[in-house]
Scaffold this motif. Structure first.
Motif, PDB file in Angstrom:
ATOM      1  N   SER A  63       5.417   5.285  -1.794  1.00  0.00           N
ATOM      2  CA  SER A  63       4.741   4.192  -2.480  1.00  0.00           C
ATOM      3  C   SER A  63       5.243   2.850  -1.968  1.00  0.00           C
ATOM      4  O   SER A  63       6.205   2.768  -1.201  1.00  0.00           O
ATOM      5  CB  SER A  63       4.994   4.297  -3.985  1.00  0.00           C
ATOM      6  OG  SER A  63       6.346   3.965  -4.273  1.00  0.00           O
ATOM      7  N   SER A  80      -3.467   4.097   1.604  1.00  0.00           N
ATOM      8  CA  SER A  80      -4.208   4.265   0.357  1.00  0.00           C
ATOM      9  C   SER A  80      -5.389   3.309   0.262  1.00  0.00           C
ATOM     10  O   SER A  80      -5.446   2.273   0.920  1.00  0.00           O
ATOM     11  CB  SER A  80      -3.272   4.058  -0.828  1.00  0.00           C
ATOM     12  OG  SER A  80      -2.723   2.757  -0.820  1.00  0.00           O
ATOM     13  N   ARG A  81      -6.321   3.673  -0.581  1.00  0.00           N
ATOM     14  CA  ARG A  81      -7.521   2.858  -0.799  1.00  0.00           C
ATOM     15  C   ARG A  81      -7.180   1.520  -1.427  1.00  0.00           C
ATOM     16  O   ARG A  81      -7.802   0.511  -1.138  1.00  0.00           O
ATOM     17  CB  ARG A  81      -8.485   3.601  -1.721  1.00  0.00           C
ATOM     18  CG  ARG A  81      -9.082   4.841  -1.122  1.00  0.00           C
ATOM     19  CD  ARG A  81     -10.031   5.523  -2.085  1.00  0.00           C
ATOM     20  NE  ARG A  81     -10.632   6.683  -1.464  1.00  0.00           N
ATOM     21  CZ  ARG A  81     -11.703   6.629  -0.687  1.00  0.00           C
ATOM     22  NH1 ARG A  81     -12.298   5.466  -0.476  1.00  0.00           N
ATOM     23  NH2 ARG A  81     -12.193   7.729  -0.156  1.00  0.00           N
ATOM     24  N   SER A 103      -8.030  12.175  -1.556  1.00  0.00           N
ATOM     25  CA  SER A 103      -9.100  11.272  -1.971  1.00  0.00           C
ATOM     26  C   SER A 103      -8.618   9.841  -2.172  1.00  0.00           C
ATOM     27  O   SER A 103      -9.434   8.910  -2.221  1.00  0.00           O
ATOM     28  CB  SER A 103      -9.749  11.779  -3.254  1.00  0.00           C
ATOM     29  OG  SER A 103      -8.784  11.868  -4.289  1.00  0.00           O
ATOM     30  N   GLU A 104      -7.308   9.654  -2.306  1.00  0.00           N
ATOM     31  CA  GLU A 104      -6.753   8.320  -2.548  1.00  0.00           C
ATOM     32  C   GLU A 104      -6.495   7.555  -1.255  1.00  0.00           C
ATOM     33  O   GLU A 104      -6.063   6.414  -1.287  1.00  0.00           O
ATOM     34  CB  GLU A 104      -5.450   8.436  -3.339  1.00  0.00           C
ATOM     35  CG  GLU A 104      -5.611   9.079  -4.713  1.00  0.00           C
ATOM     36  CD  GLU A 104      -6.578   8.325  -5.599  1.00  0.00           C
ATOM     37  OE1 GLU A 104      -6.637   7.082  -5.507  1.00  0.00           O
ATOM     38  OE2 GLU A 104      -7.289   8.982  -6.385  1.00  0.00           O
ATOM     39  N   TYR A 105      -6.777   8.170  -0.110  1.00  0.00           N
ATOM     40  CA  TYR A 105      -6.501   7.552   1.187  1.00  0.00           C
ATOM     41  C   TYR A 105      -7.797   7.419   1.979  1.00  0.00           C
ATOM     42  O   TYR A 105      -8.613   8.348   2.014  1.00  0.00           O
ATOM     43  CB  TYR A 105      -5.484   8.381   1.963  1.00  0.00           C
ATOM     44  CG  TYR A 105      -4.145   8.431   1.268  1.00  0.00           C
ATOM     45  CD1 TYR A 105      -3.856   9.433   0.342  1.00  0.00           C
ATOM     46  CD2 TYR A 105      -3.175   7.460   1.517  1.00  0.00           C
ATOM     47  CE1 TYR A 105      -2.641   9.460  -0.311  1.00  0.00           C
ATOM     48  CE2 TYR A 105      -1.951   7.490   0.865  1.00  0.00           C
ATOM     49  CZ  TYR A 105      -1.698   8.489  -0.048  1.00  0.00           C
ATOM     50  OH  TYR A 105      -0.495   8.516  -0.690  1.00  0.00           O
ATOM     51  N   ASN A 106      -7.978   6.266   2.609  1.00  0.00           N
ATOM     52  CA  ASN A 106      -9.235   6.063   3.326  1.00  0.00           C
ATOM     53  C   ASN A 106      -9.080   5.400   4.688  1.00  0.00           C
ATOM     54  O   ASN A 106     -10.077   5.103   5.339  1.00  0.00           O
ATOM     55  CB  ASN A 106     -10.206   5.234   2.476  1.00  0.00           C
ATOM     56  CG  ASN A 106      -9.722   3.807   2.284  1.00  0.00           C
ATOM     57  OD1 ASN A 106      -8.536   3.517   2.420  1.00  0.00           O
ATOM     58  ND2 ASN A 106     -10.640   2.912   1.974  1.00  0.00           N
ATOM     59  N   ALA A 164      -2.788  13.058  -3.032  1.00  0.00           N
ATOM     60  CA  ALA A 164      -4.202  13.404  -3.177  1.00  0.00           C
ATOM     61  C   ALA A 164      -4.997  12.746  -2.053  1.00  0.00           C
ATOM     62  O   ALA A 164      -5.022  11.522  -1.944  1.00  0.00           O
ATOM     63  CB  ALA A 164      -4.723  12.942  -4.531  1.00  0.00           C
ATOM     64  N   TYR A 181       0.833  -1.194   0.000  1.00  0.00           N
ATOM     65  CA  TYR A 181       0.000   0.000   0.000  1.00  0.00           C
ATOM     66  C   TYR A 181       0.872   1.249   0.000  1.00  0.00           C
ATOM     67  O   TYR A 181       2.008   1.240   0.456  1.00  0.00           O
ATOM     68  CB  TYR A 181      -0.922   0.037   1.217  1.00  0.00           C
ATOM     69  CG  TYR A 181      -2.083  -0.909   1.106  1.00  0.00           C
ATOM     70  CD1 TYR A 181      -1.939  -2.247   1.471  1.00  0.00           C
ATOM     71  CD2 TYR A 181      -3.317  -0.478   0.655  1.00  0.00           C
ATOM     72  CE1 TYR A 181      -3.004  -3.129   1.370  1.00  0.00           C
ATOM     73  CE2 TYR A 181      -4.391  -1.360   0.554  1.00  0.00           C
ATOM     74  CZ  TYR A 181      -4.223  -2.674   0.910  1.00  0.00           C
ATOM     75  OH  TYR A 181      -5.271  -3.542   0.815  1.00  0.00           O
ATOM     76  N   THR A 203       1.196   9.516  -4.644  1.00  0.00           N
ATOM     77  CA  THR A 203       0.423  10.741  -4.717  1.00  0.00           C
ATOM     78  C   THR A 203       0.078  11.209  -3.313  1.00  0.00           C
ATOM     79  O   THR A 203       0.045  10.409  -2.379  1.00  0.00           O
ATOM     80  CB  THR A 203      -0.881  10.525  -5.515  1.00  0.00           C
ATOM     81  OG1 THR A 203      -1.634  11.743  -5.520  1.00  0.00           O
ATOM     82  CG2 THR A 203      -1.743   9.432  -4.879  1.00  0.00           C
ATOM     83  N   TYR A 259      -1.163   0.690  -5.171  1.00  0.00           N
ATOM     84  CA  TYR A 259      -0.666   1.618  -6.176  1.00  0.00           C
ATOM     85  C   TYR A 259       0.821   1.394  -6.401  1.00  0.00           C
ATOM     86  O   TYR A 259       1.558   1.149  -5.466  1.00  0.00           O
ATOM     87  CB  TYR A 259      -0.852   3.066  -5.722  1.00  0.00           C
ATOM     88  CG  TYR A 259      -2.289   3.492  -5.575  1.00  0.00           C
ATOM     89  CD1 TYR A 259      -2.971   3.267  -4.391  1.00  0.00           C
ATOM     90  CD2 TYR A 259      -2.957   4.135  -6.605  1.00  0.00           C
ATOM     91  CE1 TYR A 259      -4.276   3.670  -4.239  1.00  0.00           C
ATOM     92  CE2 TYR A 259      -4.266   4.547  -6.463  1.00  0.00           C
ATOM     93  CZ  TYR A 259      -4.918   4.314  -5.284  1.00  0.00           C
ATOM     94  OH  TYR A 259      -6.213   4.713  -5.153  1.00  0.00           O
TER      95      TYR A 259
END
Length: 125
Positions: free
Chosen positions: A52, A98-99, A110-113, A108, A32, A106, A102
């Motif tokens: 990453s 990250s969701r 929105s890519e992490y939850n 961003a 992740y 990044t 990848y």
């Protein structure tokens, strides 16, 4: 536990150093992407550094050359080494996963939850 848990936040004088840790025990870690965000009360959350699964990194311009993000996939731990701290680094620092899986990196949001509860860093002048 279904989140990373941050630690290492404290009060420090400007110019000092700190190491933040994010322990992901019980949470899938390897493969992740992971990120450090920070937030000052009343302001939007800001991406600080991301790494990453392939150990590629990304940094906010404000911390480049001072902060280093790293990960230990055996210990399921994310780190943020912070040097030459400034008062403007004062914030609550959060780690997040990250969701999905990848290969790139990044910051961003929105890519992490999966978010930790945060740890407070206070830098005095």
């Amino acid at each position: 536990q279904v989140q990373g848990v941050e630690s290492g936040g404290t009060s420090v004088q400007a110019g000092g150093s700190l190491r933040l840790s994010c322990s992901a025990s019980g949470l899938r870690f390897e493969n992740y992407m992971w990120v450090w965000f920070r937030q000052v009360s009343g302001k939007e959350r800001e991406g600080v550094a991301a790494i990453s699964s392939g150990f590629n990194t990304m940094y906010a311009d404000s911390v480049k050359g001072r902060f280093t993000v790293s990960r230990d996939d055996f210990e399921n731990t994310l780190y943020l080494d912070m040097n030459r701290l400034k008062p403007e680094d004062t914030a609550k620092y959060y780690c997040a996963r990250s969701r999905g899986l990848y290969g790139s990196v990044t910051m961003a949001e929105s890519e992490y939850n999966v978010w930790g509860p945060g740890t407070q860093v206070t830098v005095s002048s």
